[in-house]
Enzyme design. Structure first.
Site, PDB file in Angstrom:
ATOM      1  N   GLU B 229       0.825  -1.216  -0.059  1.00 38.07           N
ATOM      2  CA  GLU B 229       0.010   0.147  -0.221  1.00 38.07           C
ATOM      3  C   GLU B 229       0.872   1.000  -0.081  1.00 38.07           C
ATOM      4  O   GLU B 229       1.935   1.112   0.015  1.00 38.07           O
ATOM      5  CB  GLU B 229      -0.754  -0.126   1.343  1.00 38.07           C
ATOM      6  CG  GLU B 229       0.052   0.075   2.581  1.00 38.07           C
ATOM      7  CD  GLU B 229      -0.991  -0.293   4.003  1.00 38.07           C
ATOM      8  OE1 GLU B 229      -2.340   0.306   3.968  1.00 38.07           O
ATOM      9  OE2 GLU B 229      -0.381  -1.331   4.566  1.00 38.07           O
ATOM     10  N   LYS B 231       2.610   4.650   1.264  1.00 41.51           N
ATOM     11  CA  LYS B 231       3.116   5.195   2.689  1.00 41.51           C
ATOM     12  C   LYS B 231       2.559   6.634   2.909  1.00 41.51           C
ATOM     13  O   LYS B 231       3.035   7.376   2.147  1.00 41.51           O
ATOM     14  CB  LYS B 231       4.663   5.258   2.796  1.00 41.51           C
ATOM     15  CG  LYS B 231       5.015   5.537   3.966  1.00 41.51           C
ATOM     16  CD  LYS B 231       6.601   5.577   4.231  1.00 41.51           C
ATOM     17  CE  LYS B 231       7.134   5.592   5.551  1.00 41.51           C
ATOM     18  NZ  LYS B 231       6.444   6.864   6.205  1.00 41.51           N
ATOM     19  N   ARG B 236       1.755   8.570  12.186  1.00 36.75           N
ATOM     20  CA  ARG B 236       1.176   7.505  12.497  1.00 36.75           C
ATOM     21  C   ARG B 236       0.308   7.316  13.933  1.00 36.75           C
ATOM     22  O   ARG B 236       0.547   8.026  14.745  1.00 36.75           O
ATOM     23  CB  ARG B 236       2.337   6.422  12.999  1.00 36.75           C
ATOM     24  CG  ARG B 236       2.043   5.136  13.258  1.00 36.75           C
ATOM     25  CD  ARG B 236       2.121   4.089  12.007  1.00 36.75           C
ATOM     26  NE  ARG B 236       1.979   3.015  12.523  1.00 36.75           N
ATOM     27  CZ  ARG B 236       2.656   2.027  12.616  1.00 36.75           C
ATOM     28  NH1 ARG B 236       3.998   2.443  12.503  1.00 36.75           N
ATOM     29  NH2 ARG B 236       2.278   0.828  12.564  1.00 36.75           N
ATOM     30  N   ARG B 251       2.278   8.231  17.739  1.00 37.46           N
ATOM     31  CA  ARG B 251       3.234   7.370  17.881  1.00 37.46           C
ATOM     32  C   ARG B 251       4.107   7.442  19.265  1.00 37.46           C
ATOM     33  O   ARG B 251       4.691   6.677  19.616  1.00 37.46           O
ATOM     34  CB  ARG B 251       4.210   7.034  16.608  1.00 37.46           C
ATOM     35  CG  ARG B 251       4.776   5.865  16.550  1.00 37.46           C
ATOM     36  CD  ARG B 251       5.720   5.804  15.370  1.00 37.46           C
ATOM     37  NE  ARG B 251       7.061   6.040  15.857  1.00 37.46           N
ATOM     38  CZ  ARG B 251       8.141   6.312  15.023  1.00 37.46           C
ATOM     39  NH1 ARG B 251       7.773   6.360  13.679  1.00 37.46           N
ATOM     40  NH2 ARG B 251       9.124   6.660  15.777  1.00 37.46           N
ATOM     41  N   GLU B 279      -3.106   6.066   9.862  1.00 37.58           N
ATOM     42  CA  GLU B 279      -2.380   7.272   9.731  1.00 37.58           C
ATOM     43  C   GLU B 279      -3.262   8.300   9.793  1.00 37.58           C
ATOM     44  O   GLU B 279      -4.490   8.390   9.080  1.00 37.58           O
ATOM     45  CB  GLU B 279      -1.637   7.330   8.273  1.00 37.58           C
ATOM     46  CG  GLU B 279      -0.608   8.187   8.083  1.00 37.58           C
ATOM     47  CD  GLU B 279       0.649   7.937   8.397  1.00 37.58           C
ATOM     48  OE1 GLU B 279       0.897   6.791   8.864  1.00 37.58           O
ATOM     49  OE2 GLU B 279       1.593   8.589   8.271  1.00 37.58           O
ATOM     50  N   LYS B 398       9.611  -0.236   4.630  1.00 37.26           N
ATOM     51  CA  LYS B 398       8.966   1.043   3.922  1.00 37.26           C
ATOM     52  C   LYS B 398       9.813   1.329   2.595  1.00 37.26           C
ATOM     53  O   LYS B 398      11.128   1.237   2.712  1.00 37.26           O
ATOM     54  CB  LYS B 398       8.900   2.547   4.816  1.00 37.26           C
ATOM     55  CG  LYS B 398      10.163   2.540   5.635  1.00 37.26           C
ATOM     56  CD  LYS B 398      10.047   3.536   6.645  1.00 37.26           C
ATOM     57  CE  LYS B 398      11.091   3.836   7.431  1.00 37.26           C
ATOM     58  NZ  LYS B 398      11.098   4.799   8.688  1.00 37.26           N
TER      59      LYS B 398
END
Lengths: 331, 531
Positions: B229, B231, B236, B251, B279, B398
């Site tokens: 998917e 980024k 986050r 986060r 996100e 990532k």
């Protein structure tokens, strides 16, 4: 305005009247040397004048040179200018250089410290009209702890490492710091080993000022048989191959720069001990006051800040550019 | 306090994780319970409110040291750290013993009422401690006012140390430490040792973090084993929905409900208690807005209606960690995803779209579309991977787009901080700009602090000393001569910057010794990079 007794030329601090240079950085005919460190005592002059304790060290470092030895306070004239050397307390033989002519006196400090290290001949303040001073540690953040306290910290660190079966590697400049450490640390805890470069310096310095003789770290020394030893080594060997044989080990440096965390981390030591052969901020101030000088010239270190500080205290001060650079690992 | 100062020293002196864990565990063994709780609080960023601002600290330290303000500032710029500078200047040569001084928790607790005290009371409080502490304790004390300890103690490292000390699993401790708790009110027993059911309700799970993919995609093996998917370029977050309440966690384990009130009603959409990983994104017209838009929302403690309308946000979900009170983290990603997709998405709750390529070449193509999709690149997650804790290699990757770069000219240098406090290392860079009536001039567009090696820094530093045109305190203006390639993650228009542009994460990529200043980029080159 009359010509100054000493001036800053592209070759060094120059006395035109006597045609002699102090700690010149380019080859000259006649040089008076404050002390034997490489940035003050360079190779290539025709004639050297230095304190008698500096002479064997300079010969060790520079080879066959023509050098006249002087005692503390011994006066000698060159073209009518009277010169004399006075203890600066920085390393063995380190001297302030005093020049007098027609009632005017200038003193060039070389490098110095005021606190006694109980090995080097202590600094003796000299009254003068113009005081040329170093200011390596010329900001108030530098306040040296008591030497005995620092030596105790080093012993504790070594003892702790030895108890864990870890070798202690202590970096200190091979001329000055290494002798100071050799003099004050004894091998009661575990063997104390000297890197060959330092061992060679100790032998030379021992000839003018007795030192306890420690073991030389040469090829034959077996790390396994010397676990927990303290090794005193020059800072530029920090990344050297021989160190790998001594795993596991911890490193530390003994230097004034170790007062700040940033400097210690930048150099990558595990631990830093604040031990300097230069004066701290207060020592500089004491020396300047004791000289009773009308004006002060700051040569190396935090020159701009320190001269601004002196001016703010009503002492006329200027700066002069010299290549007396604290080698990153020197103090 | 002395034990704590010693701990700080040990943590500061080693870069080895296990030595830090040992030092912390050893501290916990020796410290009183109250001190332990406070140390956990401090090292997890829960400091007492700042009772004194730094300009007062500087003023008082100058007075205590008997020096003028300018000399204090010069010294500070050389030492690099305010707490350290003050400790070097004013700590006592004849300090009081640990027994003569209050305990760590007593000092920290006395800081709380101090916040509302009169200024001269604050001054007496601070200066009295200064005059009694040795250097290390003074340094640690000053840190209570000046900010983070930055000792390389991560949350993980601390929970590991607590595990070593209590024999309670680090993950469980991490859960207990999350969220809001008050070190003044909570005991070590209730915070760490006791079973804590009630607080579980709001608590998120420790985040699983991805590694940067350094190899080609094909090194990951069969493409069909991976979930892929985009980024997303937001922050986050976990959305916790339990017992009819929504909790949004960043986060950094911060509860961010106040900044994003429009997402708190998502419980009505979700209906079933659950924990989503995803996100937080500024989002408009079915497309993410640049990160700089979201930053405006994050910067406010509370959001206004106007700002909410201007910059709408969504929660872009990509993982399901808990469903109907069942912890799904041990299940493979594919299963969690399946369950996630059963929720109804739309409006402020979005589902991060999965890409299902047949070949890695298609993945490469999709990555090429990142910019138009408003993403930073791609995320790759192994279909059979559980949801782990922290940064673990091998299952989550990532793959970010290459950063944008320009060649810029070094114009100013400032002395660095911390590790580089004796070097000029904080650099200002300029790009060419030609205004209508004037000739081309260099306009400041970014500052960068990192990217060169220590060796290059020394070289640049020596150059700076020889090429200074003017000095402004710790800052030097230098000859326009050196060109550096500057990388950044994004650029946006900004009225606050002289150049008119703000860059995100600018850093030095390399020193372009091969380029002259005439070859450096122009400001209008940034225009072309605008998102």
């Amino acid at each position: 305005m009359k010509d100054p007794l000493l001036e800053f030329s592209d070759k060094g601090i120059y006395c035109p009247k006597a045609d002699v240079y102090l700690d010149p950085w380019r080859p000259v005919d006649k040089a008076i040397i404050s002390h034997a460190h490489a940035d003050h005592s360079r190779w290539g002059h025709k004639k050297y004048i230095a304190h008698e304790h500096s002479v064997p060290i300079m010969q060790h470092r520079l080879g066959d040179i023509e050098v006249a030895a002087k005692k503390w306070g011994e006066s000698f004239s060159i073209n009518g200018v009277r010169f004399s050397l006075h203890p600066a307390g920085h390393i063995v033989g380190s001297s302030q250089i005093k020049a007098s002519y027609k009632g005017e006196t200038w003193v060039f400090s070389g490098d110095y410290k005021l606190h006694h290290d109980h090995y080097t001949t202590p600094f003796e303040p000299q009254k003068c009209d113009v005081f040329i001073t170093e200011c390596t540690f010329g900001i108030p953040a530098f306040r040296w702890p008591d030497q005995e306290q620092v030596m105790e910290q080093i012993r504790n660190w070594w003892q702790q490492n030895a108890a864990n079966g870890v070798t202690s590697v202590l970096f200190g400049y091979s001329l000055g710091k290494a002798q100071r450490l050799s003099y004050h640390l004894n091998d009661a805890i575990a063997p104390l080993l000297l890197h060959p470069v330092i061992y060679a310096h100790n032998e030379v310095v021992h000839s003018v000022k007795p030192l306890p003789m420690h073991q030389k770290l040469d090829q034959g020394v077996d790390p396994k048989a010397h676990r927990g030893a303290l090794i005193i080594a020059p800072p530029n060997t920090q990344d050297a191959q021989w160190l790998k044989k001594w795993e596991p080990y911890k490193t530390a440096a003994a230097s004034g720069w170790m007062a700040t965390r940033g400097a210690r981390r930048r150099r990558g030591y595990d631990t830093g001990f604040v031990l300097s052969d230069h004066g701290d901020f207060n020592e500089l101030n004491t020396a300047v006051r004791a000289s009773e000088a009308e004006s002060v010239i700051c040569t190396h270190g935090y020159t701009e800040i320190y001269s601004k500080y002196l001016n703010s205290k009503g002492i006329r001060a200027t700066t002069a550019d010299t290549p007396f650079e604290e080698e990153p690992n020197e103090s | 306090m002395k034990n704590f100062a010693h701990l700080i020293e040990v943590l500061d002196q080693t870069t080895k994780t296990n030595e830090k864990v040992d030092a912390l565990a050893q501290y916990f063994r020796l410290a009183s319970d109250k001190d332990k709780v406070w140390v956990i609080a401090l090292l997890s960023g829960r400091r007492p409110p700042r009772a004194v601002n730094t300009s007062l600290l500087r003023q008082w330290a100058s007075e205590s040291a008997g020096i003028e303000n300018w000399l204090f500032e010069e010294t500070y710029h050389i030492v690099g750290d305010l707490a350290e500078t003050i400790a070097l200047l004013v700590s006592s040569n004849n300090p009081k013993t640990a027994e003569e001084m209050p305990a760590l928790h007593e000092i920290l607790e006395s800081l709380i009422p101090l916040k509302n005290a009169e200024e001269d009371q604050k001054k007496i409080f601070v200066c009295t401690y200064w005059s009694k502490f040795d250097y290390l304790s003074c340094f640690a004390f000053n840190k209570f006012f000046t900010g983070g300890f930055r000792l390389g103690v991560s949350q993980r490292l601390m929970t590991k140390a607590l595990e070593k000390y209590t024999q309670i699993e680090a993950d469980e401790i991490a859960l207990k430490l999350m969220g809001n708790w008050d070190p003044q009110k909570v005991s070590f027993e209730s915070l760490i040792l006791a079973e804590n059911k009630e607080a579980h309700e709001a608590k998120p799970y420790p985040f699983y973090l991805a590694y940067a993919l350094e190899d080609d995609f094909s090194a990951l093996g069969d493409v069909s084993l991976w979930a892929i998917e985009h980024k997303w370029d937001g922050i986050r977050a976990q959305l916790v929905f339990r017992n009819n309440s929504v909790y949004l966690w960043s986060r950094g384990e911060e509860l961010i409900n106040a900044q994003f009130p429009e997402l708190l009603s998502l419980g009505q959409v979700l209906q079933t208690s659950c924990v989503l990983d995803g996100e937080l994104l500024a989002f408009q017209d079915k497309k993410p807005l640049p990160f700089s838009a979201l930053q405006k929302r994050l910067g406010r403690k509370k959001s206004s209606e106007k700002l909410r309308a201007e910059i709408p946000v969504v929660f872009m979900a990509y993982d399901l960690l808990e469903y109907q009170a069942e912890d799904l983290r041990a299940q493979p990603y594919s299963k969690r995803r399946q369950q996630l997709e059963r929720f109804s998405f739309g409006g402020p709750l979005q589902l991060s779209e999965r890409i299902t390529p047949a070949h890695w070449s298609q993945v490469e193509e999709e990555k090429g579309r990142s910019k138009e999709k408003g993403s930073e690149g791609l995320m790759l997650k192994k279909l059979d991977a559980p949801y782990r804790v922290g940064r673990k290699k091998g299952e989550w990757f990532k793959s970010k787009l290459d950063p944008m770069t320009v060649d810029a000219v070094l114009t100013y240098a400032m002395r660095g901080h911390g590790r580089r406090s004796n070097l000029y290392t904080d650099f200002t860079f300029g790009l060419w700009h030609t205004s209508t009536e004037k000739e081309a001039e260099l306009v400041t567009f970014a500052k960068a602090y990192s990217g060169l090696t220590d060796k290059e820094f020394v070289e640049v530093n020596q150059w700076i000393k020889k090429n200074t045109i003017a000095r402004f305190g710790p800052v030097r203006q230098v000859n326009a001569e050196l060109v550096f390639e500057i990388a950044f993650e994004g650029v946006s228009k900004s009225s606050r910057h002289k150049s008119g542009y703000a860059t995100r994460f600018p850093r030095i990529l390399r020193w372009r010794k091969d380029k002259t200043i005439e070859e450096a980029n122009h400001l209008h080159d940034l225009e072309a990079l605008l998102q």
